[in-house]
Write a protein that holds these residues in place. Structure first.
Motif, short mmCIF file in Angstrom:
data_model
loop_
_atom_site.label_atom_id
_atom_site.label_comp_id
_atom_site.label_asym_id
_atom_site.label_seq_id
_atom_site.Cartn_x
_atom_site.Cartn_y
_atom_site.Cartn_z
N ASN A 129 0.82 -1.21 0.00
CA ASN A 129 0.00 0.00 0.00
C ASN A 129 0.85 1.26 0.00
O ASN A 129 0.36 2.34 -0.31
CB ASN A 129 -0.91 0.02 1.24
CG ASN A 129 -1.97 -1.05 1.15
OD1 ASN A 129 -2.42 -1.39 0.06
ND2 ASN A 129 -2.35 -1.59 2.30
N TYR A 130 2.11 1.10 0.37
CA TYR A 130 2.98 2.27 0.47
C TYR A 130 3.76 2.53 -0.82
O TYR A 130 4.54 3.46 -0.89
CB TYR A 130 3.97 2.07 1.63
CG TYR A 130 3.30 1.79 2.95
CD1 TYR A 130 2.57 2.78 3.61
CD2 TYR A 130 3.38 0.53 3.54
CE1 TYR A 130 1.94 2.52 4.81
CE2 TYR A 130 2.75 0.26 4.75
CZ TYR A 130 2.03 1.26 5.38
OH TYR A 130 1.41 1.01 6.57
N SER A 131 3.56 1.70 -1.80
CA SER A 131 4.38 1.80 -3.01
C SER A 131 4.02 3.02 -3.85
O SER A 131 2.85 3.36 -4.05
CB SER A 131 4.21 0.53 -3.86
OG SER A 131 4.97 0.63 -5.03
N ILE A 132 5.05 3.67 -4.34
CA ILE A 132 4.85 4.78 -5.28
C ILE A 132 4.94 4.24 -6.70
O ILE A 132 4.08 4.46 -7.53
CB ILE A 132 5.92 5.87 -5.08
CG1 ILE A 132 5.89 6.42 -3.66
CG2 ILE A 132 5.72 7.01 -6.08
CD1 ILE A 132 7.10 7.27 -3.32
N MET A 133 6.01 3.53 -6.96
CA MET A 133 6.18 2.89 -8.27
C MET A 133 7.17 1.74 -8.12
O MET A 133 7.97 1.72 -7.18
CB MET A 133 6.68 3.89 -9.31
CG MET A 133 7.95 4.62 -8.95
SD MET A 133 8.36 5.84 -10.21
CE MET A 133 9.47 6.91 -9.32
N SER A 134 7.09 0.84 -9.04
CA SER A 134 8.00 -0.30 -8.98
C SER A 134 8.29 -0.78 -10.40
O SER A 134 7.47 -0.61 -11.30
CB SER A 134 7.39 -1.43 -8.16
OG SER A 134 6.16 -1.81 -8.70
N ILE A 135 9.46 -1.37 -10.54
CA ILE A 135 9.84 -1.93 -11.83
C ILE A 135 10.39 -3.34 -11.62
O ILE A 135 10.86 -3.67 -10.53
CB ILE A 135 10.88 -1.05 -12.56
CG1 ILE A 135 12.11 -0.81 -11.69
CG2 ILE A 135 10.27 0.26 -13.00
CD1 ILE A 135 13.25 -0.11 -12.41
N SER A 136 10.30 -4.13 -12.66
CA SER A 136 10.79 -5.52 -12.58
C SER A 136 11.63 -5.82 -13.81
O SER A 136 11.36 -5.30 -14.90
CB SER A 136 9.62 -6.50 -12.54
OG SER A 136 8.81 -6.25 -11.44
N LYS A 137 12.60 -6.68 -13.62
CA LYS A 137 13.38 -7.12 -14.77
C LYS A 137 12.52 -8.08 -15.57
O LYS A 137 11.94 -9.03 -15.03
CB LYS A 137 14.66 -7.81 -14.30
CG LYS A 137 15.65 -7.98 -15.41
CD LYS A 137 16.93 -8.59 -14.96
CE LYS A 137 17.89 -8.65 -16.15
NZ LYS A 137 19.06 -9.48 -15.85
N LEU A 138 12.42 -7.81 -16.88
CA LEU A 138 11.45 -8.53 -17.71
C LEU A 138 11.70 -10.04 -17.73
O LEU A 138 10.76 -10.82 -17.66
CB LEU A 138 11.47 -7.96 -19.13
CG LEU A 138 11.05 -6.49 -19.27
CD1 LEU A 138 11.17 -6.04 -20.70
CD2 LEU A 138 9.63 -6.27 -18.77
N ASP A 139 12.97 -10.43 -17.80
CA ASP A 139 13.22 -11.87 -17.90
C ASP A 139 13.18 -12.57 -16.54
O ASP A 139 13.45 -13.77 -16.46
CB ASP A 139 14.56 -12.14 -18.61
CG ASP A 139 15.74 -11.51 -17.90
OD1 ASP A 139 15.56 -11.00 -16.77
OD2 ASP A 139 16.84 -11.51 -18.48
N SER A 140 12.84 -11.83 -15.51
CA SER A 140 12.75 -12.46 -14.19
C SER A 140 11.29 -12.71 -13.77
O SER A 140 11.04 -13.21 -12.68
CB SER A 140 13.41 -11.58 -13.13
OG SER A 140 12.56 -10.48 -12.80
N ILE A 141 10.37 -12.36 -14.64
CA ILE A 141 8.95 -12.52 -14.30
C ILE A 141 8.56 -13.99 -14.46
O ILE A 141 8.81 -14.59 -15.50
CB ILE A 141 8.07 -11.62 -15.19
CG1 ILE A 141 8.46 -10.16 -15.00
CG2 ILE A 141 6.60 -11.81 -14.88
CD1 ILE A 141 7.92 -9.23 -16.06
N ASP A 142 7.98 -14.55 -13.41
CA ASP A 142 7.64 -15.97 -13.47
C ASP A 142 6.28 -16.18 -14.16
O ASP A 142 5.65 -15.23 -14.63
CB ASP A 142 7.66 -16.59 -12.07
CG ASP A 142 6.62 -15.95 -11.15
OD1 ASP A 142 5.75 -15.22 -11.66
OD2 ASP A 142 6.70 -16.18 -9.93
N ALA A 143 5.87 -17.42 -14.21
CA ALA A 143 4.64 -17.76 -14.93
C ALA A 143 3.40 -17.12 -14.31
O ALA A 143 2.41 -16.86 -15.00
CB ALA A 143 4.47 -19.27 -14.97
N ALA A 144 3.48 -16.85 -13.01
CA ALA A 144 2.34 -16.24 -12.33
C ALA A 144 2.32 -14.72 -12.50
O ALA A 144 1.44 -14.04 -11.97
CB ALA A 144 2.38 -16.58 -10.85
#
Lengths: 178, 246
Positions: free
Chosen positions: A57-72
């Motif tokens: 709930n406290y997040s402003i923004m977030s990013i993820s490495k594309l090749d680290s995203i799992d099937a879910a």
């Protein structure tokens, strides 16, 4: 005469469009720097990372490495920027988080110290969390702004932490706090 | 103009009569005849030019002073062009004239080429813009993943209190040892209210950030027959679920 010019111009236009398409397709393969601006913060990150939705709930923004995203659809290598209002003093507020972590077997504090973020003083903590055997390493950089504690949290599986840390360090060196 | 032409025709007729009467030689006759014919041709050309100008809707004589200031060579050239175009058949002999015409560009063609260049430039610009538009910063809402990491995790503090119930018989021999463990789990989310209580860091595993929970007595599934002595030790722990007597 006019017919020839018209034909020639159409061919020229098609050729120009084709050339531009080829050039842009070639440039798509290269990494570019993306910009994300939210909540008074501007960050830059490489194009092999993508904008993510944080559950916090406290997040402003977030990013993820594309090749680290799992099937879910859950990112494994992430950078999450959060903020929380401070009622008392900033340092005690931050320290309390990690002091209470010491009493939880699921967390292991690796290091802590002070650093600078731009022209602001910041606090830096590295710790490891264990969630049902899955060990994740985290690096949190805290700074205060306008009565709020901001934290930039880089999280990754322990074996991927060091290899992707440079993106977080680049982001820290380049962040704009407005 | 017609008067000059008539005069020339009269002179030419008198010249011819003189030649026939033998007053002038054949050479002189040819010389003067060619000279007068040239003059006559030039007069005819002038008249033709005037007629063409009137047909084109242009004034036969220049009106403004500016036009008068134009060089005579230009005027002559224009007249020659018109004569070449309409009087002398240009297709037959004047190849140089045809080449000159081909190289020149009319205003319509120039306009067409200019518009064409603009269209090409516009197309190239639009294509470049489309292919190189940085849509990533605009499409921020395109979420690629879910992030579960947070800097404010739920802290679980675990308190282990192990009680060993040792039953000693009358001969002071230990007969049975029953370990009872109470595991108290308290989930705390880091909060500002804990700031003051967390200021002291304990050296052991006893949490000070959370209020000391009161152990809840539970029924002992393996009750000791006659517990006469109990001791507390933190050395071992198990999830056996015994009763907490301490």
């Amino acid at each position: 005469m006019k017919g020839k010019i018209l034909k020639g111009s159409i061919i020229t236009i098609i050729l120009i469009a084709f050339l531009i398409a080829c050039v842009s397709a070639e440039s798509d393969d290269q990494l570019t720097i993306q910009t994300l601006s939210k909540g008074g913060l501007v960050i830059h990150y490489p194009s092999d990372w993508g904008y993510s939705q944080a559950t916090s709930n406290y997040s402003i923004m977030s990013i993820s490495k594309l090749d680290s995203i799992d099937a879910a659809g859950i990112g494994q290598v992430n950078i999450n920027i959060e903020k929380k209002p401070i009622e008392n003093e900033f340092y005690s507020f931050v320290n309390s988080t990690y002091k209470s972590m010491q009493h939880d077997k699921a967390f292991t504090l690796v290091s802590s110290g002070e650093s600078t973020l731009g022209d602001r003083k910041s606090l830096e903590y590295i710790y490891i969390s264990n969630d049902n055997g899955a060990e994740r390493e985290h690096k949190a950089v805290w700074f205060e702004k306008g009565g709020q504690a901001y934290v930039l949290l880089y999280s990754a599986p322990v074996d991927q932490f060091d290899s992707n840390l440079y993106v977080f360090d680049y982001m820290l060196s380049d962040i704009q706090i407005t | 103009m017609t008067e000059e032409r008539d005069k020339l025709l009269q002179i030419m007729s008198s010249l011819e009569s003189d030649y026939k009467s033998g007053k002038i030689s054949a050479e002189k006759y040819r010389y003067f005849r060619s000279k007068y014919e040239d003059k006559l041709n030039s007069i005819d050309a002038m008249e033709a030019t005037k007629r063409i100008r009137s047909m084109q809707g242009k004034p036969s004589a220049p009106k403004s002073n500016k036009k008068k200031k134009k060089p005579a060579s230009y005027k002559k050239k224009q007249e020659q062009d018109l004569v070449q175009k309409y009087i002398i058949n240009p297709k037959k002999d004047d190849t140089a004239y045809n080449k000159q015409k081909k190289s020149s560009m009319s205003s319509d063609t120039f306009k067409f080429v200019a518009i064409l260049v603009l269209v090409i430039a516009f197309t190239a610009g639009v294509a470049y813009g489309i292919f190189n538009l940085d849509t990533e910063t605009i499409a921020e809402t395109n979420v690629v993943a879910i992030v579960e990491d947070t800097a404010f995790p739920e802290i679980v503090a675990v308190v282990n209190t192990t009680n060993e119930n040792v039953t000693i018989d009358d001969d002071n021999n230990t007969e049975e040892t029953v370990e009872t463990t109470t595991e108290t789990t308290t989930e705390t989310t880091t909060d500002d209210s804990n700031d003051d209580s967390n200021s002291n860091t304990p050296s052991d595993n006893t949490p000070t950030s959370t209020p000391e929970p009161e152990p809840t007595p539970e029924p002992n599934p393996t009750p000791s027959p006659t517990p006469s002595q109990s001791s507390s030790d933190s050395g071992g722990s198990s999830d056996g679920g015994g009763s907490d007597e301490g």
